[in-house]
Design a protein around this motif. Structure first.
Motif, PDB file in Angstrom:
ATOM      1  N   HIS A  97      38.747  38.834  32.502  1.00 60.65           N
ATOM      2  CA  HIS A  97      38.420  38.687  33.915  1.00 60.65           C
ATOM      3  C   HIS A  97      39.603  39.133  34.777  1.00 60.65           C
ATOM      4  CE1 HIS A  97      36.220  37.222  37.352  1.00 60.65           C
ATOM      5  NE2 HIS A  97      37.324  36.649  37.782  1.00 60.65           N
ATOM      6  N   PRO A  98      39.380  40.071  35.680  1.00 62.80           N
ATOM      7  CA  PRO A  98      40.482  40.516  36.535  1.00 62.80           C
ATOM      8  C   PRO A  98      40.897  39.395  37.481  1.00 62.80           C
ATOM      9  CG  PRO A  98      38.434  41.480  37.263  1.00 62.80           C
ATOM     10  CD  PRO A  98      38.131  40.738  35.997  1.00 62.80           C
ATOM     11  N   LYS A  99      42.174  39.296  37.685  1.00 62.79           N
ATOM     12  CA  LYS A  99      42.692  38.245  38.558  1.00 62.79           C
ATOM     13  C   LYS A  99      42.621  38.641  40.031  1.00 62.79           C
ATOM     14  CE  LYS A  99      45.359  36.421  34.802  1.00 62.79           C
ATOM     15  NZ  LYS A  99      44.427  36.935  33.890  1.00 62.79           N
ATOM     16  N   THR A 100      42.582  39.930  40.289  1.00 63.30           N
ATOM     17  CA  THR A 100      42.459  40.423  41.661  1.00 63.30           C
ATOM     18  C   THR A 100      41.418  41.535  41.680  1.00 63.30           C
ATOM     19  OG1 THR A 100      44.121  42.144  41.393  1.00 63.30           O
ATOM     20  CG2 THR A 100      44.921  39.974  42.100  1.00 63.30           C
ATOM     21  N   ILE A 101      40.947  41.864  42.862  1.00 62.20           N
ATOM     22  CA  ILE A 101      39.990  42.961  43.004  1.00 62.20           C
ATOM     23  C   ILE A 101      40.632  44.276  42.576  1.00 62.20           C
ATOM     24  CG2 ILE A 101      38.671  44.322  44.686  1.00 62.20           C
ATOM     25  CD1 ILE A 101      38.201  41.669  46.173  1.00 62.20           C
ATOM     26  N   GLU A 102      41.882  44.468  42.922  1.00 60.50           N
ATOM     27  CA  GLU A 102      42.577  45.701  42.561  1.00 60.50           C
ATOM     28  C   GLU A 102      42.676  45.850  41.047  1.00 60.50           C
ATOM     29  OE1 GLU A 102      44.008  43.471  44.800  1.00 60.50           O
ATOM     30  OE2 GLU A 102      43.373  44.590  46.565  1.00 60.50           O
ATOM     31  N   GLU A 103      42.912  44.727  40.360  1.00 61.19           N
ATOM     32  CA  GLU A 103      43.074  44.770  38.916  1.00 61.19           C
ATOM     33  C   GLU A 103      41.801  45.253  38.208  1.00 61.19           C
ATOM     34  OE1 GLU A 103      43.379  41.229  36.049  1.00 61.19           O
ATOM     35  OE2 GLU A 103      45.468  41.719  36.531  1.00 61.19           O
ATOM     36  N   GLN A 104      40.641  44.960  38.759  1.00 61.01           N
ATOM     37  CA  GLN A 104      39.410  45.359  38.083  1.00 61.01           C
ATOM     38  C   GLN A 104      39.237  46.877  38.030  1.00 61.01           C
ATOM     39  OE1 GLN A 104      36.202  43.390  40.050  1.00 61.01           O
ATOM     40  NE2 GLN A 104      35.991  44.947  41.618  1.00 61.01           N
ATOM     41  N   GLU A 106      41.960  48.927  37.577  1.00 62.70           N
ATOM     42  CA  GLU A 106      43.069  49.501  36.823  1.00 62.70           C
ATOM     43  C   GLU A 106      42.548  49.997  35.483  1.00 62.70           C
ATOM     44  OE1 GLU A 106      46.147  46.567  36.474  1.00 62.70           O
ATOM     45  OE2 GLU A 106      46.503  46.513  38.628  1.00 62.70           O
ATOM     46  N   TYR A 151      42.555  47.537  32.467  1.00 61.80           N
ATOM     47  CA  TYR A 151      41.455  46.585  32.457  1.00 61.80           C
ATOM     48  C   TYR A 151      40.156  47.263  32.024  1.00 61.80           C
ATOM     49  CZ  TYR A 151      37.786  43.480  34.031  1.00 61.80           C
ATOM     50  OH  TYR A 151      36.662  42.708  34.077  1.00 61.80           O
TER      51      TYR A 151
END
Length: 90
Positions: A74-81, A83, A86
């Motif tokens: 699960h991404p911790k931030t919207i930006e991380e999803q 990357e 991820y």
């Protein structure tokens, strides 16, 4: 870790392993609760303490796998999803 939680995890893991082993030779419909608990090394009453039937066990195992997947990916931030790290892992 709480001893009771640890015991439950051992029971659930034993049931999961037993079910997977039994499915190598039998269809799900042919696996009895008796076979399952014997293979898992737990009492029949212990099985029924946590589950109503085999289908209930399978639902639990699926939900547990999904929870573990979500915790891991699960991404911790919207930006991380977005990357690539991820995206590639998922």
């Amino acid at each position: 870790m709480n001893k009771r939680i640890e015991e439950k995890q051992i029971i659930f893991e034993s049931l999961k392993e037993a079910l997977l082993l039994l499915l190598e030779n039998d269809s799900f419909a042919k696996i009895s609760i008796t076979k399952l608990v014997k293979r898992a090394g737990i009492a029949r009453s212990t099985f029924y303490k946590y589950f109503n039937d085999k289908e209930d066990l399978v639902r639990f195992l699926i939900q547990d796998e999904m929870r573990e997947f979500d915790e891991q990916f699960h991404p911790k931030t919207i930006e991380e999803q977005y990357e690539s790290k991820y995206i590639n892992e998922v």
